[in-house]
Design an enzyme around this catalytic site. Structure first.
Site, short mmCIF file in Angstrom:
data_model
loop_
_atom_site.label_atom_id
_atom_site.label_comp_id
_atom_site.label_asym_id
_atom_site.label_seq_id
_atom_site.Cartn_x
_atom_site.Cartn_y
_atom_site.Cartn_z
CG HIS A 138 -1.93 -1.10 1.17
ND1 HIS A 138 -2.68 -1.47 2.27
CD2 HIS A 138 -2.32 -1.93 0.16
CE1 HIS A 138 -3.49 -2.46 1.94
NE2 HIS A 138 -3.27 -2.76 0.67
CB SER A 184 -0.58 -2.82 -7.04
OG SER A 184 -0.67 -4.04 -7.73
CE LYS A 217 -10.21 -8.91 -11.21
NZ LYS A 217 -8.99 -9.27 -10.48
CG ASP A 218 -9.96 -9.83 -4.28
OD1 ASP A 218 -9.51 -10.09 -5.42
OD2 ASP A 218 -9.45 -8.98 -3.53
CD GLU A 241 2.67 -34.15 0.87
OE1 GLU A 241 1.52 -33.71 1.09
OE2 GLU A 241 2.89 -35.29 0.41
#
Length: 376
Positions: A201, A205, A227-228, A271
């Site tokens: 922030h 971005s 959207k998320d 894994e």
């Protein structure tokens, strides 16, 4: 909301973080994985807390407590399957998040990227510690093999291994401290995630075009909140499908056998999300060299913010860079495949070639994009 936020710093901080945060208008679905990883972390912490209530960190009891809990504790099987498969989905999200950052040049934000790499390292450590806890065959021998790698360190190697084990072999002391660390590390990840968001922030971005978006932003809510949420729904669908219909698909059958120091599994492997690094480790015949290569496979990400700068952030407008990037993605999948194979020919040679190509990407990507800058 405005009146409340004036009198509550916490509410004000939340408001500026998830409601009024200025966000580039053109970021795509690839930017959803940050919020999905947050959901994953919450799922893993909550399900892990539930499972810890019915776990005993003791070499004589751990395996049987895990098995008994399936039938005796309500929905214990569901939380265990959710936790185990949630770890796999966590790493899928992490790797896609990193791949997006590499492709779109998010590493130019040094603090954001560096904290993100630290998060990856801590998550890897936590996942390894958690894999040991059920005390199955692959858990025990995985712990033995990985902790023994520290013996390759010059001078202090043997002492470090004994300190990790809490004795002269992987035993009860090892399991107890692994359980304690596995319980604590997710909260450390949560703190680092908060620091990651703070730097994000503060610095802003990236976006698909790789250009400044300071003049074309929208508030985070409701555009990107919705959207998320759609992304979370698409994420939970496959996870729940795996939990309900084939919960042990991604596990190793050897782990349904109690750990036995007298019986070595035919093929010891971690894994699936560690197989690429495991293949790089085995590709180097020297033990110390293998450990260095294993560490470098992840630590090389710290180098990216210092790689040669380009005119445009990201690889969207660099055909040569895009070819290298997608080749590296193919190499990553092939390393994962090679890591699942026995240590024999031709898999050793294949791992060596693929390891060379993996590291070559990080060396070549800067010069290749710089050459194209000069040609344009």
């Amino acid at each position: 909301m405005y009146k409340v936020s004036r009198f509550s710093p916490l509410v004000s901080a939340v408001r500026h973080t998830v409601i009024t945060l200025p966000t580039p208008i053109n970021i795509s679905t690839w930017w959803n994985f940050g919020s999905l990883l947050g959901v994953c972390l919450v799922i893993q912490i909550f399900s892990g807390l539930i499972l810890s209530l019915h776990f005993t960190a003791h070499t004589d009891l751990s395996f049987y407590v895990v098995i008994q809990s399936f039938g005796d504790v309500y929905y214990n099987w569901w939380f265990r399957a959710f936790h185990a498969n949630g770890a796999s989905f966590f790493f899928i999200g992490l790797y896609l998040h990193i791949a997006r950052g590499l492709y779109y040049g998010s590493y130019v934000f040094k603090e954001v990227w560096s904290v993100g790499v630290v998060i990856l390292l801590v998550v890897m450590a936590s996942a390894f510690l958690g894999y040991v806890l059920p005390w199955g065959q692959m858990s025990f021998w995985g712990a033995t093999v990985i902790t023994s790698l520290f013996s390759a360190l010059p001078v202090i190697g043997s002492d470090v291994v004994i300190w990790l084990w809490g004795g002269f072999s992987v035993d009860n002391a090892t399991l107890t401290r692994f359980f304690g660390l596995h319980f604590v590390l997710p909260f450390m990840v949560a703190g680092l995630a908060g620091l990651h968001l703070f730097f994000l922030h503060d610095q802003g971005s990236s976006n698909p075009l790789g250009v400044s978006s300071d003049y074309n932003k929208v508030v985070f809510h409701h555009y990107y909140v919705l959207k998320d949420l759609v992304g979370v729904c698409f994420f939970l669908g496959p996870l729940l499908g795996l939990v309900y219909f084939n919960p042990w698909l991604l596990g190793d059958p050897e782990n349904f056998i109690e750990g036995n120091p007298l019986v070595t599994p035919h093929h010891i492997q971690p894994e699936w999300y560690f197989l690429f690094a495991y293949a790089i480790l085995r590709a180097v015949p020297n033990k110390l060299g293998g450990v260095v290569a294993l560490a470098a496979a992840v630590l090389v990400l710290f180098y990216m913010p210092f790689s040669p700068k380009t005119s445009i952030k990201g690889l969207s407008f660099y055909p040569g860079g895009k070819s290298l990037f997608f080749s590296m993605i193919g190499v990553f999948f092939l390393l994962t495949w090679a890591g699942s194979k026995p240590v024999e020919e031709p898999y050793v040679v294949i791992s060596q070639v693929l390891s060379f190509l993996y590291f070559a990407y990080f060396i070549l990507i800067g010069p290749v994009t710089r050459v194209q800058d000069k040609l344009l």
